[in-house]
Motif scaffolding. Structure first.
Motif, short mmCIF file in Angstrom:
data_model
loop_
_atom_site.label_atom_id
_atom_site.label_comp_id
_atom_site.label_asym_id
_atom_site.label_seq_id
_atom_site.Cartn_x
_atom_site.Cartn_y
_atom_site.Cartn_z
N LYS A 52 40.65 40.98 43.74
CA LYS A 52 41.06 41.90 44.12
C LYS A 52 42.43 42.76 42.93
O LYS A 52 42.90 41.95 42.13
CB LYS A 52 42.12 41.21 44.67
N ILE A 53 43.18 43.92 43.23
CA ILE A 53 43.79 44.15 41.83
C ILE A 53 44.97 44.86 42.59
O ILE A 53 44.35 46.14 43.65
CB ILE A 53 42.94 45.73 41.31
N PRO A 54 46.17 44.81 42.46
CA PRO A 54 46.35 43.64 41.12
C PRO A 54 46.08 42.46 41.16
O PRO A 54 46.18 41.55 42.46
CB PRO A 54 47.65 44.23 41.06
N HIS A 55 46.10 41.35 40.04
CA HIS A 55 46.13 40.06 40.11
C HIS A 55 47.06 39.61 40.71
O HIS A 55 48.65 40.49 40.06
CB HIS A 55 46.17 39.38 38.63
N MET A 56 47.63 39.69 41.62
CA MET A 56 48.82 39.29 42.25
C MET A 56 49.11 38.05 42.55
O MET A 56 48.53 37.41 43.40
CB MET A 56 49.22 40.26 42.91
N TRP A 114 50.25 33.05 41.85
CA TRP A 114 50.80 31.95 40.67
C TRP A 114 49.47 31.85 40.76
O TRP A 114 48.45 31.43 41.13
CB TRP A 114 51.37 31.33 42.07
N ASN A 115 49.62 31.87 38.88
CA ASN A 115 48.08 30.56 38.70
C ASN A 115 48.49 29.90 37.36
O ASN A 115 49.19 29.91 37.28
CB ASN A 115 47.07 32.45 37.85
N THR A 116 47.39 29.84 36.86
CA THR A 116 47.94 28.18 36.06
C THR A 116 47.72 28.61 34.72
O THR A 116 46.90 29.73 34.37
CB THR A 116 47.08 26.77 36.21
N TYR A 163 52.81 26.39 36.87
CA TYR A 163 51.94 27.85 37.36
C TYR A 163 53.56 29.20 37.25
O TYR A 163 54.52 28.71 36.64
CB TYR A 163 52.84 27.20 39.31
N TYR A 184 53.62 33.60 37.84
CA TYR A 184 53.66 34.77 38.48
C TYR A 184 53.69 35.53 37.86
O TYR A 184 53.80 36.11 36.68
CB TYR A 184 55.64 34.73 39.48
N VAL A 204 52.07 40.15 38.05
CA VAL A 204 51.49 40.86 39.17
C VAL A 204 51.25 41.93 38.22
O VAL A 204 51.60 42.83 37.70
CB VAL A 204 52.65 41.92 39.85
N ALA A 244 42.69 31.98 33.92
CA ALA A 244 41.58 33.45 35.44
C ALA A 244 41.63 34.08 35.95
O ALA A 244 42.31 33.37 36.72
CB ALA A 244 40.98 31.77 34.92
N TYR A 245 40.73 34.60 36.09
CA TYR A 245 40.87 35.30 36.92
C TYR A 245 39.94 36.99 36.75
O TYR A 245 40.13 37.79 36.45
CB TYR A 245 42.08 36.44 37.95
N MET A 304 43.80 29.21 38.44
CA MET A 304 43.07 29.53 39.80
C MET A 304 44.25 30.56 40.63
O MET A 304 45.10 30.09 40.41
CB MET A 304 42.28 28.46 40.35
N LEU A 305 43.95 31.45 40.97
CA LEU A 305 45.24 31.92 41.71
C LEU A 305 45.57 31.42 43.16
O LEU A 305 44.61 30.72 43.59
CB LEU A 305 44.57 33.19 42.14
N ALA A 306 47.08 31.14 43.53
CA ALA A 306 46.82 29.93 44.00
C ALA A 306 47.13 31.09 45.16
O ALA A 306 47.88 32.13 45.26
CB ALA A 306 47.90 29.75 44.15
N ARG A 338 49.14 32.53 48.31
CA ARG A 338 51.01 32.04 48.96
C ARG A 338 51.21 31.81 50.55
O ARG A 338 50.62 32.03 51.56
CB ARG A 338 50.97 33.13 48.04
N PRO A 396 40.27 46.29 48.62
CA PRO A 396 40.37 45.42 47.20
C PRO A 396 41.58 44.97 46.84
O PRO A 396 41.99 44.98 45.94
CB PRO A 396 39.97 46.78 46.35
N ILE A 397 42.74 45.10 47.66
CA ILE A 397 43.95 44.77 47.29
C ILE A 397 44.27 43.36 48.58
O ILE A 397 44.18 43.00 49.73
CB ILE A 397 45.39 45.59 47.83
N ARG A 434 50.00 26.63 45.22
CA ARG A 434 50.68 25.80 43.73
C ARG A 434 52.06 24.77 44.16
O ARG A 434 53.13 24.80 45.20
CB ARG A 434 52.21 27.35 43.24
#
Lengths: 194, 251
Positions: free
Chosen positions: A111-115, A117-119, A136, A138, A140, A156-157, B1-3, B5, B195-196, B250
């Motif tokens: 999914k876009i945007p990558h939005m 919290w990521n590590t 983590y 933030y 966008v 990574a995304y 890895m994306l958490a 929310r 895709p969002i 997170r």
């Protein structure tokens, strides 16, 4: 710390949130697009949320492209700021400042945007004092910088990409330290007190 | 890895946080910044402020409040309930909002979505959709769910994405306030079709409901109000539970 911090004002959204973040730990910055003021600053922050080609056009018109490239003091690019410090962006197919010798690519999966919290992984360098892998932050963004020799952390995304970079006096984060909670605040402080 | 929310939602009336069921019997309970800071310390990933003030003073009050939030909170926040035209969006961005959420105004004037996305970027715009199942058809409602529209949920969600929305906040009116779980089937359909990111809203009553929203519902984020307000669920406990169940959060 007596040296002045200047946040570069340009046609991008949410520059204020960086100013607010600095104020939360007692640092007062100037927000300016005056080349002289930027050149004289002790440190410069180049934030931004926006579109690459239009923003580059604006920077060129104001002569800020040359000013930023020639800065010798510590400079921190954030999000779009980081992408504009690269050589070329797929967003609007534009040449950028060329401080980092890498392209900016569009995410093509997920999914876009990558939005959210990521590590951070593989953290190294001045920005990450007291910050560990797995922290983590933030994000966008819809475009990313591949991992390259200047990368100082990755996330990574789909692809693994540059979470941050450093070359000489130029620092950059793809994520938003000003919106990344207490760890983001530590990262911003690490820059401010370099 | 994306958490995934977790997003507490705060209703704001005349500059104060209020609690009440379906906007009835509203009780003033405190300062929006203090409440937001509390949730942020607890581990909330974002905050949503929904302004339900309906007076002429609204715009000025909201702008001042957003500035105070932006100055004091160090996680992202969305402001909804005040955006009817592009100038409202501009004022909230200037005040420091990370995102705005548009609901009724988008249904009544869809090109507003294109305008906001073009001017400020898709990442700035959440489109909130309230819908309810009427004889098997998911009908979009506006004005806080009071007025049915001629829009159907899945068609409308697809249209708002194409017009430039960066996220969709879907509230099932059938599930809202009932505390028996989110509308996971519809969430999954939205999440797979679009895709969002999709934010689940309406129905949280127990930690399992959040888990279901992320696994069965494939939601990217889950929003809740009363379970957090009344401390029926605390965010640290919830995140621990989700982590134990292999959801990336997170902590």
């Amino acid at each position: 710390m007596n040296e002045k911090i200047v946040i570069i004002r340009y046609n991008a959204g949410n520059i204020k949130s960086v100013d607010f973040a600095l104020r939360r730990f007692g640092v007062k910055a100037e927000i300016s697009d005056d080349p002289e003021m930027i050149r004289m600053a002790g440190k410069v922050i180049f934030p931004g949320v926006g579109e690459a080609s239009g923003t580059m056009e604006y920077l060129r018109q104001k002569g800020l492209d040359i000013v930023i490239k020639q800065l010798k003091q510590p400079v921190l690019g954030i999000c779009l700021g980081m992408q504009l410090m690269c050589s070329y962006s797929e967003e609007g197919a534009t040449d950028c400042l060329g401080i980092f010798d890498t392209e900016v690519l569009r995410f093509r999966e997920g999914k876009i945007p990558h939005m959210g919290w990521n590590t951070l992984e593989g953290v190294k360098g001045d920005l990450y004092e007291k910050i560990k892998d797995g922290t983590y932050v933030y994000y966008v963004h819809s475009f990313y910088v591949p991992v390259n020799p200047d990368s100082t952390a990755s996330s990574a995304y789909g692809p693994v990409f540059s979470a941050s970079m450093q070359r000489d006096n130029f620092y950059a984060t793809q994520y938003h330290p000003e919106r990344s909670g207490s760890y983001g605040e530590i990262i911003l402080k690490n820059f401010v007190y370099l | 890895m994306l958490a995934k929310r977790i997003i507490p939602c705060l209703d704001v009336l005349n500059g104060k946080v209020v609690k009440g069921v379906n906007f009835i019997n509203l009780k003033e309970v405190g300062d929006p910044v203090e409440h937001g800071a509390f949730y942020s310390e607890q581990g909330a990933d974002e905050l949503v402020y929904l302004d339900i003030t309906a007076t002429h003073e609204k715009r000025k009050l909201l702008s001042a409040l957003v500035q105070r939030i932006a100055g004091n909170i160090n996680i992202p926040f969305t402001v909804g309930g005040g955006v009817n035209q592009i100038q409202d969006a501009d004022a909230l961005l200037s005040a420091g909002a990370d995102k705005i959420s548009v609901n009724s105004a988008a249904v009544m004037n869809p090109p507003l979505i294109d305008q906001i996305a073009r001017s400020f970027g898709s990442q700035f715009l959440v489109v909130a959709i309230d819908a309810k199942n009427v004889n098997g058809k998911w009908v979009v409602h506006r004005n806080g769910g009071r007025i049915a529209t001629d829009r159907e949920l899945f068609e409308w969600a697809s249209e708002v994405w194409m017009r430039g929305a960066g996220e969709i906040l879907f509230t099932s009116m059938d599930h809202d306030g009932v505390k028996t779980g989110y509308a996971c089937k519809e969430l999954a359909m939205l999440s797979e079709a679009l895709p969002i990111p999709v934010i689940a809203s309406g129905g949280a009553g127990a930690p399992e409901h959040f888990l279901d929203a992320f696994t069965l519902g494939k939601a990217d984020a889950a929003l809740a109000a009363s379970v957090f307000h009344y401390k029926e669920i605390t965010i640290p406990e919830l995140k621990k539970y989700l982590q134990q169940n292999k959801v990336s959060v997170r902590i």
